[in-house]
Design an enzyme around this catalytic site. Structure first.
Site, short mmCIF file in Angstrom:
data_model
loop_
_atom_site.label_atom_id
_atom_site.label_comp_id
_atom_site.label_asym_id
_atom_site.label_seq_id
_atom_site.Cartn_x
_atom_site.Cartn_y
_atom_site.Cartn_z
N GLY A 231 56.47 48.93 127.45
CA GLY A 231 56.88 50.25 127.93
C GLY A 231 58.40 50.28 128.03
N LEU A 232 58.92 51.27 128.75
CA LEU A 232 60.38 51.37 128.83
C LEU A 232 60.98 50.09 129.39
CD1 LEU A 232 60.94 55.02 129.99
CD2 LEU A 232 61.24 54.01 127.73
N HIS B 157 50.53 63.09 142.66
CA HIS B 157 51.39 64.12 142.07
C HIS B 157 50.81 65.51 142.29
CE1 HIS B 157 53.84 66.28 139.23
NE2 HIS B 157 54.54 65.20 138.96
N ARG C 163 58.39 57.97 145.21
CA ARG C 163 59.32 58.01 144.11
C ARG C 163 59.68 59.45 143.80
NH1 ARG C 163 59.07 59.05 138.81
NH2 ARG C 163 56.80 59.00 138.59
N GLY D 260 54.45 43.46 128.08
CA GLY D 260 54.60 44.91 128.25
C GLY D 260 55.70 45.43 127.35
N ARG E 72 57.35 65.17 145.92
CA ARG E 72 55.94 65.21 145.54
C ARG E 72 54.98 65.03 146.70
NH1 ARG E 72 56.69 61.78 139.98
NH2 ARG E 72 57.73 63.50 138.93
N GLY F 114 59.62 46.84 129.61
CA GLY F 114 59.42 45.66 128.78
C GLY F 114 60.04 45.81 127.39
N SER G 64 53.99 68.56 134.18
CA SER G 64 55.26 67.99 134.64
C SER G 64 55.87 68.72 135.83
CB SER G 64 56.27 68.01 133.51
OG SER G 64 57.56 67.76 134.01
#
Ligand SMILES: Cc1cc2nc3c(=O)[nH]c(=O)nc-3n(C[C@H](O)[C@H](O)[C@H](O)COP(=O)(O)OP(=O)(O)OC[C@H]3O[C@@H](n4cnc5c(N)ncnc54)[C@H](O)[C@@H]3O)c2cc1C
Ligand code: FES
Lengths: 641, 256
Positions: free
Chosen positions: A48-49, A272, A441, A46, A336, A51, A290
């Site tokens: 992404g942020l 979301h 989250r 991975g 959320r 990995g 967003s």
């Protein structure tokens, strides 16, 4: 350190004072001598942020790193799509924020279902992340004085979210990617792009490597290492329609689960509240608008007498700004799960808007009047453009139509304080683990967690593992590797040979529908039991009737998808089982049987203040528990009123 | 929903099919019926591919991931234009409402010597990674960074850096350039870093390394046609290219 599997689910967090836990732990951990680091081979799956940051930092430290991703470049990992921002406890706006405050909000936001020690560490390193990213050249938004700007996100009453217009994930990932490419240049990291991990290889119960498929030519091969770091993202795509990138999947995590890693809280899914609604059967994914939009956008539905009218013609008195009405102190910035459920209630009450009635309005009229169109455009321009491209409507003139969609999965592979799974040597970072967000989250905290795990946690804890564990040398010729390659090839062969009548997407869509209707925003014993009956049937049909076309030794998207859907079909059942076992409502997990008279989630701290972690075995699954102990925070009913 | 205006469409596709790297490719024709004007272009291709699978034929391979214009994975030349006929969007953001019922649409891969074809519409853009690898970063290790606000950066510079940094690395600039030059991509990365004090320090070395790597990869020279800017889904400005050229000249003089 023992090399036994951690099936007792020991958190391995130091006891005592919360504020100094991480500091003390860092002091106590074993270290690897700088000259010895290059003797250790580490696989990071991975980019992404989580990995990307991990591989870059481990490379900087001198480890010999192999980095894998399914995309054609590390820079394209799904983290690139994150829009709104990243939290940190800098307190630059001087609105009273602190590490403890961020810790507290995150624990509360997660509805008291996460580990205090992990969440406190997350809040602690949040500030280092911002410093690190700025040093790399991440162009965060700034004020005219040249200092960094902040905005607010749901579940917080302070402004602690750093952002780069609506492209925060992109800018953070490009930062991590550039750090990673710098290490590639130095030779400490070797990249394997367009590779998909399809199995974890364990030797004597310890993670020693992976088996992959080269997505360009279909070659199946193995890679041995001293430790495996998994950062393969979340499994929201199980629902077919979600805000995740098309390639996001559960396969790597699921194959680790089948090799012994416990899967924690699979039922915790984040829906979301602000996404562009479904427009037709051909829909392939959903687009997020967003959460930052809720800083200035107001959510409403028309009152009874104005139903069906053009929204711009509906006077203020005829609008129900229901979040502001029900939650006066947080208003449009409730977390959320709360915002999503309220939107669902409006639609269930027949108060939804648009052609199908499955949407609510998100309106910027007031903000445009207050700040001017230019200021609104400077903040949200790219999101407004994105909305217009998809819907064909101009949100500066008419309110956006939005509806909740699957977005994030809080559940994931179980990890201890060191981010190690129940399998020794397998560490799990980012969205792929279950660790920091409890049952819900908060916005802008996934980017924070991914980078915290990758830059500031794993570099120490992996050193501790390698420095304290005696590992016998193994290479790809070991029987375990050969067996793994054979198993992966056999599964692929089986899929090609079914030659059935339905496409992979047919099955995926069907699974998504079962999940959304029965294991979605609200769940009951009845719906969950139905899902547990229907999913295995669908799985059986899949293995008899799916059609995977074309060859194995070429770029073939259908075989890639087929393997992932096969895994989703199993994980889906586990999600339903987990949701059924959890006889309470908490965060994103809403059981209809457990709600207050005002339709708010009703927790059961007496019986469910624990992590549910599932072990895969020949009988199916066994559920284990890690009790959550709250020594610092008092458990209260979450209130945003 | 947002899409109360759906109409049905039939489209005649001419799509590039190529079995593998170095193999001979050709355009194949396919009639796609029963489409909706509200579909995205890639959703149209999904429908086509599922039909092909049902007909026991092999689907057309194409690259995509985020489907919202940010990852830079999707990469098609549609009716001769990189990312198709609309301004400042990627292929995945293109919607069928841009076309008319009965239209013929030609779909090809991004073509360039430095982007060899892997299969059908899928190309290998790892040359971009190697350009970044040669110097597209600030040389800082993790840990020990000073407080973020101890380095104020004036907003106009910071905004310019951000504008350049929004490049998604898709390669449309290369695909739309008759010389297959990567100047817009490379200059955007250079501009992002050189507008910031953090990036200034290594500016000369970075410029030399990245420009040279770009040449090594086989990208062509820039002849200022500005086709790249017109095709760029993020509206990255060609001013970055002139800035890069000036910096390159200065850096190579200093180097001597
Ligand atoms: C549209 C959107 C907007 C968001 N906005 C925000 C936000 O504003 N703030 C915030 O905090 N969070 C946000 N999130 C959540 C956040 O982006 C993600 O949770 C986070 O980026 C996940 O990062 P990661 O590193 O764990 O995984 P990912 O970025 O998903 O990376 C997964 C990596 O694993 C690789 N991979 C996966 N499977 C395999 C395999 N089998 N073999 C090899 N490689 C594999 C992939 O190639 C990829 O490199 C958003 C999410 C979405 C969908
Ligand atoms: S698929 Fe990500 S930009 Fe098009």
């Amino acid at each position: 350190m023992s090399i036994k599997p951690n099936t007792e689910l020991k958190s391995n967090a130091p006891s005592g004072d919360l504020q100094t836990k991480w500091q003390r732990h860092r002091f106590e951990m074993k270290r690897v001598n700088p000259a010895n680091k290059r003797k250790f081979n580490v696989i990071v799956v991975g980019t992404g942020l989580a990995g990307g940051a991990a591989a870059a930092t481990l490379g900087e430290l001198g480890y010999n790193v192999k980095s894998f991703c399914v995309q054609d470049s590390a820079r394209r990992a799904h983290s690139i799509a994150a829009q709104g921002g990243i939290n940190a406890a800098k307190n630059y706006p001087n609105d009273g924020d602190s590490v403890y405050n961020l810790f507290y909000d995150t624990i509360k936001g997660g509805d008291y279902r996460s580990r205090e020690s992990n969440v406190h560490r997350l809040a602690e390193v949040s500030n280092n992340i911002i410093d690190q990213c700025v040093a790399q050249g991440v162009p965060f938004a700034r004020e005219y004085g040249g200092l960094l700007d902040n905005r607010s996100f749901g579940g917080a009453q302070v402004s602690r979210t750093f952002y780069a217009r609506g492209q925060t994930g992109q800018q953070l990932l490009l930062g991590a990617y550039s750090a990673l490419m710098r290490q590639v240049n130095k030779g400490t990291v070797k990249m394997y792009t367009r590779y998909e991990m399809l199995d974890l290889v364990t030797v004597d119960g310890v993670a020693r490597g992976i088996t992959t498929r080269n997505l360009v030519n279909g070659e199946v091969e193995s890679f041995a290492a001293d430790a495996v770091v998994l950062a393969t993202g979340g499994y929201g795509n199980l629902f077919f329609l979600s805000t995740n990138a098309m390639g996001s999947n559960a396969t790597a995590a699921w194959r680790c689960h089948k090799k012994g890693a416990f899967f924690a809280n699979p039922c915790y899914t984040q829906i979301h509240p602000t996404c562009i609604p479904v427009s037709g059967d051909y829909q392939s994914k959903l687009t997020l608008m967003s959460e930052s939009l809720r800083n200035d956008g107001r959510v409403w539905v028309p009152k009874e007498s104005s139903k069906g009218k053009n929204p711009v013609d509906i006077p203020e008195s005829e609008r129900d700004y229901y979040l502001e009405r029900i939650y006066p102190s947080f208003g449009n910035l409730v977390p959320r799960d709360v915002a999503s459920r309220q939107a669902k209630f409006r639609v269930d009450e027949n108060n939804g808007v648009g052609a199908t009635g499955v949407a609510v309005y998100l309106d910027f009229k007031e903000a445009i009047g207050r700040l001017g169109k230019d200021a609104v455009s400077a903040k949200y321009g790219n999101l407004f453009q994105m909305y217009e491209k998809i819907s064909g409507e101009n949100p500066y003139e008419t309110p956006m139509k939005i509806f909740p969609a699957v977005h994030y999965t809080m559940g994931g592979l179980w990890v201890d304080y060191n981010l190690q799974s129940t399998i020794p040597g397998l560490h799990v970072l980012g969205e792929a683990n279950f660790s920091d967000h409890g049952a819900n989250r908060l916005g802008a905290s996934a980017l924070m967690q991914g980078l915290a795990d990758g830059y500031f946690v794993i570099p120490y804890t992996l050193g501790h593992y390698l420095g304290s564990t005696a590992l016998a040398p193994v290479d790809e010729n070991h029987d375990a590797f050969k067996a793994s390659v054979m198993a992966v090839k056999a599964q692929e062969e089986k899929l090609f040979n079914i030659k059935g009548e339905k496409t992979v997407d047919d099955f995926h869509r069907q699974l998504g529908k079962i999940m959304w209707e029965n294991v979605g925003m609200s769940r009951s014993k009845e719906t969950l039991t139905k899902a547990i009956e229907e999913i295995p049937k669908l799985k059986e049909e899949f293995w008899q009737n799916v059609r995977v076309p074309d060859d194995r030794n070429v770029k073939n998207a259908e075989i890639e998808k087929a393997g992932r859907v096969a895994d989703f079909l199993e994980l889906g059942e586990l999600m339903a089982r987990d949701a059924l076992e959890r006889e309470e409502s908490c965060g994103g997990h809403f059981r209809e049987e457990h709600q207050t008279p005002e339709n708010e989630a009703k927790r059961d701290d007496e019986n469910f203040c624990h992590v549910g972690a599932w072990e895969h075995n020949s009988a199916g699954w066994t559920r284990h528990q890690e009790e959550l102990e709250f020594e610092n925070v008092k458990l209260v009913t979450r209130s945003y009123k | 929903m947002g899409n109360d205006n759906s109409t049905e469409m039939t489209i005649h596709l001419k799509i590039w099919k190529q079995d593998g790297p170095g193999k001979k490719g050709e355009f194949i024709s396919h009639e796609a019926k029963g489409l909706s004007s509200e579909m995205s272009f890639l959703e149209m291709l999904d429908v086509v591919n599922e039909d092909l699978v049902r007909l026991n034929q092999r689907p057309i391979e194409f690259d995509h991931d985020c489907r919202e214009g940010i990852c830079g994975t999707c990469s098609m030349v549609i009716n001769g234009e990189a990312h198709g006929p609309d301004k400042e969007i990627t292929t995945c953001q293109l919607h069928m409402r841009k076309f008319k019922d009965g239209d013929t649409i030609t779909v090809e891969p991004f073509r360039a010597k430095a982007f060899p074809i892997i299969r059908d519409l899928v190309v290998d853009r790892s040359s971009f990674d190697r350009v970044i690898e040669s110097g597209g970063y600030v040389s800082v290790n993790t840990g020990g960074a000073q407080d973020a606000n101890s380095l104020p950066i004036n907003k106009p510079d910071s905004d310019l850096a951000f504008e350049a940094a929004t490049c998604i690395g898709c390669g449309a600039c290369v695909a739309s350039c008759k010389n297959a030059s990567a100047s817009l991509f490379v200059s955007a990365k250079l501009a992002h870093l050189s507008f910031l004090p953090q990036g200034k320090i290594e500016q000369d070395a970075r410029t030399l390394a990245m420009v040279r790597q770009m040449d090594t990869e086989g990208f062509g020279a820039c002849t200022n046609t500005e086709a790249c800017e017109a095709a760029c889904p993020k509206g990255i400005s060609v001013e970055n290219i002139s800035r890069m050229n000036r910096q390159f000249l200065k850096a190579s003089i200093k180097e001597r």
